[in-house]
Scaffold this active site. Structure first.
Site: not given
Length: 181
Positions: A113, A128-131
């Site tokens: 990222r 999305h901002y999540r992983y």
């Protein structure tokens, strides 16, 4: 093909090194799974052209690994720059997952990222901002249940598509042997 908000986008990058201020992306691959980790589609696997000068900055490990896999030669002859690879990847993803809903999935995807943010910001923003970082489960298993680590052997080819397929299989392994429902 069917766009689905529960599909997961998996990504792997190969880079000339680990510092996004100095190093560059030299290969990108993506695939999409459903929520149960069944592979639905594999995206384009693209070597990203970099200059001889940029390739000359690689350390010994990267030179050995990426020359041995044939990636350095593919990078030298690739017609694709960062933007070309970014746009082709986004076009593939649009067929399967709407923008902004899938976490970025893979192994050590925080590192990927960082490079996406620097060199492929439109693709980075597609996630999305999540992983979903498989390496997190590996680190927890190493500490909490080390005996299960021997049950999954990675090939470590350092070829982007092989690596993401392996990440999906590794998460499925941890789901079965480590995560209890």
């Amino acid at each position: 093909m069917a766009e689905n908000q529960n599909n997961l986008i998996w990504i792997d990058l190969e880079m000339t090194g680990l510092d996004p201020e100095r190093d560059r992306i030299i290969e990108i691959a993506t695939l999409v799974t459903d929520a149960n980790l069944n592979i639905l589609a594999e995206g384009p696997v693209l070597a990203v052209h970099q200059s001889a000068e940029q390739l000359g900055l690689m350390d010994e490990w990267n030179v050995r690994t990426h020359t041995g896999s044939g990636l350095v030669e593919r990078v030298k002859t690739s017609p694709f720059n960062d933007r070309d690879a970014e746009l082709q990847t986004i076009e593939f993803l649009k067929q399967w997952v709407p923008a902004g809903v899938s976490p970025i999935c893979g192994n050590s995807v925080g590192q990927d990222r960082r490079f996406l943010f620097r060199y492929m910001p439109e693709l980075e923003a597609y996630f999305h901002y999540r992983y979903v970082d498989v390496s997190t489960l590996k680190e927890l298993a190493r500490r909490w249940k080390p005996e299960i680590l021997a049950g999954f052997k990675k090939q470590n080819t350092h070829q982007a598509l092989d690596d993401i397929r392996e990440s999906v299989a590794e998460l499925a392994y941890y789901r079965e042997h480590f995560i209890q429902s």
